[in-house]
Write a protein that holds these residues in place. Structure first.
Motif, PDB file in Angstrom:
ATOM      1  N   THR A   1     110.788  43.035  56.299  1.00 49.06           N
ATOM      2  CA  THR A   1     111.563  43.752  55.445  1.00 49.06           C
ATOM      3  C   THR A   1     111.216  45.108  54.923  1.00 49.06           C
ATOM      4  OG1 THR A   1     112.143  41.802  54.341  1.00 49.06           O
ATOM      5  CG2 THR A   1     112.651  43.559  52.965  1.00 49.06           C
ATOM      6  N   SER A   2     112.222  46.233  55.171  1.00 46.03           N
ATOM      7  CA  SER A   2     111.805  47.644  54.811  1.00 46.03           C
ATOM      8  C   SER A   2     112.856  48.048  53.544  1.00 46.03           C
ATOM      9  CB  SER A   2     111.831  48.232  56.023  1.00 46.03           C
ATOM     10  OG  SER A   2     113.060  48.533  56.652  1.00 46.03           O
TER      11      SER A   2
ATOM     12  N   VAL B   1     105.199  46.238  55.284  1.00 41.55           N
ATOM     13  CA  VAL B   1     105.579  47.370  56.423  1.00 41.55           C
ATOM     14  C   VAL B   1     104.219  47.665  57.176  1.00 41.55           C
ATOM     15  CG1 VAL B   1     106.508  49.560  57.150  1.00 41.55           C
ATOM     16  CG2 VAL B   1     107.832  48.030  55.824  1.00 41.55           C
TER      17      VAL B   1
ATOM     18  N   GLY C   1     112.726  46.976  61.730  1.00 42.14           N
ATOM     19  CA  GLY C   1     113.124  47.137  59.821  1.00 42.14           C
ATOM     20  C   GLY C   1     114.338  46.347  59.741  1.00 42.14           C
TER      21      GLY C   1
ATOM     22  N   LEU D   1     108.933  53.382  61.178  1.00 42.89           N
ATOM     23  CA  LEU D   1     109.750  52.769  60.249  1.00 42.89           C
ATOM     24  C   LEU D   1     108.928  53.169  58.663  1.00 42.89           C
ATOM     25  CD1 LEU D   1     111.779  50.612  59.601  1.00 42.89           C
ATOM     26  CD2 LEU D   1     109.912  49.073  59.541  1.00 42.89           C
TER      27      LEU D   1
ATOM     28  N   THR E   1     109.900  52.766  54.361  1.00 44.35           N
ATOM     29  CA  THR E   1     110.473  51.876  53.482  1.00 44.35           C
ATOM     30  C   THR E   1     111.280  52.460  52.636  1.00 44.35           C
ATOM     31  OG1 THR E   1     108.922  52.310  51.426  1.00 44.35           O
ATOM     32  CG2 THR E   1     108.169  50.482  53.187  1.00 44.35           C
TER      33      THR E   1
END
Length: 340
Positions: A77-78, A90, A106, A322, A324
């Motif tokens: 989960t980002s 992350v 992500g 990636l 958040t």
């Protein structure tokens, strides 16, 4: 075979999914640490994730009886969620991806809730309506292929989410935190018709509003004082929420020619919501899909489920760039890496 990691709020989750089946999962909650504050404290949640992530991953993989070399990808989960909580998850997912030389995806947290149902009822239909009801979100979505197609918002809450309203009403009634299970338990002993609370925006499109309902409960309790039976107030409030949610969801299915309704998110575990949805879907000739309560709340399995859909669809991984996004809009299941 995909390892999924979830850390958007107060629950640390890890899950291993393969072939649409949940092979192993572990969950650690810091809810008790937040209860005395009446809500989630971001820094407490982040510290709890830091301590729980590695043990959860080890437990999930041991239960699945898999080694890192058996995995095809990692999904995390980002967004959206609490910034520091997301960063913890992350960062851990990047470390595993780097150490095990695996692609990293992500995932949008809410897409995870939708995918959770596939672990119980199989592949999603080609076209469906999803009702997401949680502490921070209440949305009606028109879905195609979750991994490939854009997600269309039919309606969203204009103020309080349904779960947020449950928390606030539980506080008004002195039922404690988290509010959803507390109100549900109290409502079992009450009458859903004792108080006719308002049904906001019932006939006005597919948007929602629960702030006025919360205020109506507060004013009723203030006016009635100790004469207001707590169980009746809880049951009547719960009925008002379930009435609006199910009426709009069924109407959305009819309006868009869809024959399947999926209800997901933490509030989907609510007993009365499930009952009323089942009754109304049966009357409308709709197929209702609701995951079991253990898959309604935040968990790593739902993130792994999205990851597997993305891998099967040939979606490009996000990789180690990636980032958040605490306020990520829900337009697709996959969240992109940070721009260079």
């Amino acid at each position: 075979m995909v390892l999924g990691i979830e850390s958007s709020c107060d629950e640390t989750g890890a899950g291993v999914v393969s072939g649409g089946r949940l092979l192993g999962a572990a969950l650690s909650s810091s809810m008790d640490e937040h209860a005395r504050f009446g809500g989630v404290v971001p820094e407490i949640a982040a510290r709890a994730h830091l301590h729980a992530l590695a043990p959860c991953v080890r437990t999930a993989m041991a239960e699945a009886d898999v080694r890192p070399s058996d995995l095809d990808a990692i999904a995390v989960t980002s967004g959206p969620g609490l910034s520091t909580a997301l960063q913890t998850g992350v960062a851990a997912a990047k470390a595993y991806a780097l150490a095990w030389n695996l692609p990293l995806y992500g995932v949008h947290h809410l897409a995870g809730h939708v995918a959770a149902d596939t672990l119980e009822h199989g592949p999603p239909p080609g076209r469906s309506v999803a009702l997401i009801v949680s502490g921070g979100h209440t949305s009606l979505l028109l879905l195609g292929d979750l991994a490939r197609d854009p997600i269309v918002h039919l309606g969203d809450t204009r103020d309080d989410a349904a779960g947020e309203a449950f928390d606030k009403v539980a506080r008004i009634l002195g039922l404690g935190y988290p509010g959803g299970p507390a109100v549900d338990r109290a409502a079992r002993e009450g009458s859903a018709t004792a108080v006719r609370f308002p049904r906001a925006m019932l006939g006005a499109g597919f948007d929602f509003s629960f702030s006025g309902l919360k205020t109506a409960v507060a004013r009723h309790v203030e006016a009635e004082g100790t004469r207001a039976p707590l169980a009746d107030v809880a049951a009547s409030f719960q009925e008002a929420v379930a009435d609006v949610l199910t009426a709009k969801a069924v109407a959305a299915c009819r309006a868009h020619g869809v024959d399947t309704l999926t209800i997901v998110g933490g509030v989907a575990a609510n007993r009365r919501l499930r009952e009323l949805a089942a009754s109304r879907c049966a009357a409308a000739g709709l197929v209702l899909r609701v995951p079991p309560p253990r898959l309604c709340t935040d968990n790593g399995a739902m993130i792994a489920a999205v990851g597997e859909l993305l891998v099967d669809a040939g979606a490009p991984p996000a990789g180690l760039t990636l980032a958040t996004d605490p306020s990520a809009p829900l337009t697709r299941a996959a969240l992109a890496p940070a721009s260079r």
